[in-house]
Write an enzyme that holds these catalytic residues in place. Structure first.
Site, PDB file in Angstrom:
ATOM      1  N   SER A 121       0.809  -1.208   0.000  1.00 15.41           N
ATOM      2  CA  SER A 121       0.000   0.000   0.000  1.00 15.41           C
ATOM      3  C   SER A 121       0.843   1.260   0.000  1.00 15.41           C
ATOM      4  CB  SER A 121      -0.915   0.025   1.231  1.00 15.41           C
ATOM      5  OG  SER A 121      -0.136   0.036   2.420  1.00 15.41           O
ATOM      6  N   HIS A 142      -2.175  -2.762  -6.231  1.00 14.84           N
ATOM      7  CA  HIS A 142      -2.668  -2.491  -4.882  1.00 14.84           C
ATOM      8  C   HIS A 142      -4.186  -2.554  -4.849  1.00 14.84           C
ATOM      9  CE1 HIS A 142      -3.430   0.569  -1.449  1.00 14.84           C
ATOM     10  NE2 HIS A 142      -3.393  -0.656  -0.975  1.00 14.84           N
ATOM     11  N   GLU A 154      -4.899   0.232  -7.662  1.00 14.66           N
ATOM     12  CA  GLU A 154      -3.797   1.095  -8.096  1.00 14.66           C
ATOM     13  C   GLU A 154      -2.747   0.219  -8.779  1.00 14.66           C
ATOM     14  OE1 GLU A 154      -3.680   4.772  -4.929  1.00 14.66           O
ATOM     15  OE2 GLU A 154      -2.815   2.884  -4.279  1.00 14.66           O
ATOM     16  N   ASN A 192      -3.234   6.644  -0.358  1.00 10.45           N
ATOM     17  CA  ASN A 192      -2.588   6.809   0.952  1.00 10.45           C
ATOM     18  C   ASN A 192      -1.751   8.079   1.023  1.00 10.45           C
ATOM     19  OD1 ASN A 192      -3.638   4.601   2.291  1.00 10.45           O
ATOM     20  ND2 ASN A 192      -2.053   3.218   1.572  1.00 10.45           N
TER      21      ASN A 192
END
Length: 488
Positions: A121, A142, A154, A192
């Protein structure tokens, strides 16, 4: 192109890994699931059975479909069984040494044409790829938790990823029914890298006493329209997980925005990790704070732009506005701090700022001079007209905008750096976080100049470099550009 991936290996069958294996099996792809030992393998099988069982119970799968999905998954404790896989994706713990050691083994075992993917991540895909003899065939893929439900994937490419591979993997994600966004290899990728600094900034505001935990959560949920407040979300993600992602971001950027707030770091050290430990910023079975009484009588003066409309709402609720000199509470409607009004008032301790956010929330800002009883009375007034009060200090941009504008600023910097497109950033934040709008959609909604000016005010007050408007934002406003939609 994605049709060439007909056998996929998944290493690590925890909740995330088992969910990824289920996604591939649902798409008709043969899956080889690998765990470290028999007990872990049994747990992994349980995750698969439980997840598909819930889907049957909700009517999303038939029993026959469930049997077909489970029948496509072969479980093993031997990495050697991945020798003929077309793609192997790992979902082991977020520890770089674990991942590098695993990829060294996979590079030795898997056929030369196989693609090796990491579900990390936030860690560097480039650093993971460098442990192999096929760095061009290593990529990030991801998934988001729960993988069978969340639509976003992702796809992370590095400087040395083979040409066309990111597109093939994105096509594979579409074959799974997912929406891929393709991004460069930066710590935290898109979601993130934008989400965690926002959550951390909320912790900083709490620590600095700008507003309470519940006030900040309420402001961002009802005022900004987010699915959850930042502290509820931190508890859901896990404070330890959030801390680790921030640490990865900080190691790359050395930006204070990525340095975990002490209030977050201390909770992690104390074992207060969120829902998983029974308490983080919220405690399990925490009593609900009582709501303050509405004022039975109050003489109010209303100042500022929009003051007449607010005074009319008070009048409809049974309260009469009076001149400033006769007021028990002086309410100044404003989107900026109001303390500069205090010297001109006969009773500066009776002044509060009121910032209306959307159609549900009013931020009630106390200056350094505001009396506590006056602030409580102002909160009661807000409730009387059907709004939810969020008490806060009289600081630049108060709560919602103080958290929202830096997040939007980060998105502009991300786009300007060239490693993700505006559309992919918007898609990632809508699908990955459940936001109603992506950051560039929100920028266009608010107005570029409004956000630029708010950031300037935040920077003037706090002097943190990350609060300075992104150069691209400054340039667009200076050029008279009103919307990112106007850019080519």
């Amino acid at each position: 192109m994605a049709g060439s991936f007909e056998t996929v290996g998944v290493v690590g069958l925890g909740t995330m890994g088992a969910g990824i294996a289920e996604c591939f099996a649902r798409a008709g792809i043969a899956v080889i699931g690998v765990e470290a030992g028999p007990e872990a393998l049994t747990r992994g099988r349980g995750h698969l059975e439980d997840s598909t069982g819930r889907a049957v119970a909700k009517g999303r799968l038939s029993e026959a479909e469930r049997s077909e999905i489970l029948g496509r998954v072969t479980l093993t404790v031997s990495l050697e069984d991945l020798a003929d896989a077309d793609l192997v994706i790992e979902a082991v713990p977020e520890v770089m040494d674990f991942k590098r050691a695993l990829f060294t083994d996979l590079d030795r075992i898997c056929k030369p044409s196989a693609v090796l993917a990491t579900n990390t991540s936030s860690l560097s895909v480039t650093e993971i790829a460098a442990t192999t003899g096929r760095p061009g065939r290593v990529i990030g893929m991801h998934f988001f938790n729960p993988a069978p439900v969340m639509r976003l994937v992702e796809v992370i490419h590095t400087l040395i990823t083979d040409d066309g591979l990111a597109g093939e993997v994105a096509d594979l994600a579409r074959r799974l029914g997912k929406t891929p966004v393709t991004v460069g290899d930066r710590a935290g990728f898109v979601v993130n890298r934008l989400l965690l600094p926002y959550l951390n900034h909320a912790a900083v505001l709490l620590e600095n006493g700008v507003a309470t935990r519940d006030g900040i959560d309420t402001a961002m949920r009802l005022g900004a329209g987010l699915p959850m407040g930042p502290f509820a979300l931190l508890d859901l993600i896990g404070l330890d997980t959030s801390y680790e992602v921030l640490s990865v971001l900080f190691r790359e950027s050395h930006d204070r925005r990525h340095a975990a707030a002490p209030i977050l770091r201390e909770r992690v050290a104390a074992g207060l990790l969120g829902r998983k430990s029974g308490g983080g910023f919220h405690r399990a079975s925490e009593p609900v704070a009582p709501t303050a009484d509405e004022p039975s009588a109050c003489l109010v003066a209303v100042l500022g732009e929009g003051g007449d409309a607010f005074a009319a709402r008070l009048s409809a609720a049974g309260l009469k506005s009076v001149p400033v000199e006769d007021a028990e509470v002086v309410v100044a409607l404003s989107s900026v701090p109001v303390v500069e009004l205090a010297p001109g008032l006969p009773h500066p301790e009776r002044l509060v700022g009121l910032h209306l956010v959307g159609d549900q929330v009013a931020e009630v800002a106390s200056t350094a001079l505001t009396g506590p009883e006056v602030a409580r009375a102002a909160e009661g007034l807000v409730r009387l007209v059907g709004l939810v009060p969020v008490p806060c200090r009289d600081r630049a941009e108060f709560v919602v905008d103080a958290l929202l504008y830096p997040y939007l600023n980060d998105a502009v910097r991300m786009y300007d750096s060239g490693y993700a497109t505006r559309d992919d950033i918007d898609t990632a934040m809508r699908l990955g976080c459940g936001y109603q709008t992506g950051p560039f959609e929100k920028l266009d909604e608010l107005g570029l100049e409004t956000v630029r000016d708010g950031l300037r005010a935040l920077y003037a007050e706090y002097r943190e470099p990350f609060l300075a408007p992104a150069p691209l934002l400054e340039q667009l406003v200076a050029a008279g550009v009103r919307s990112f939609r106007d850019l080519p």
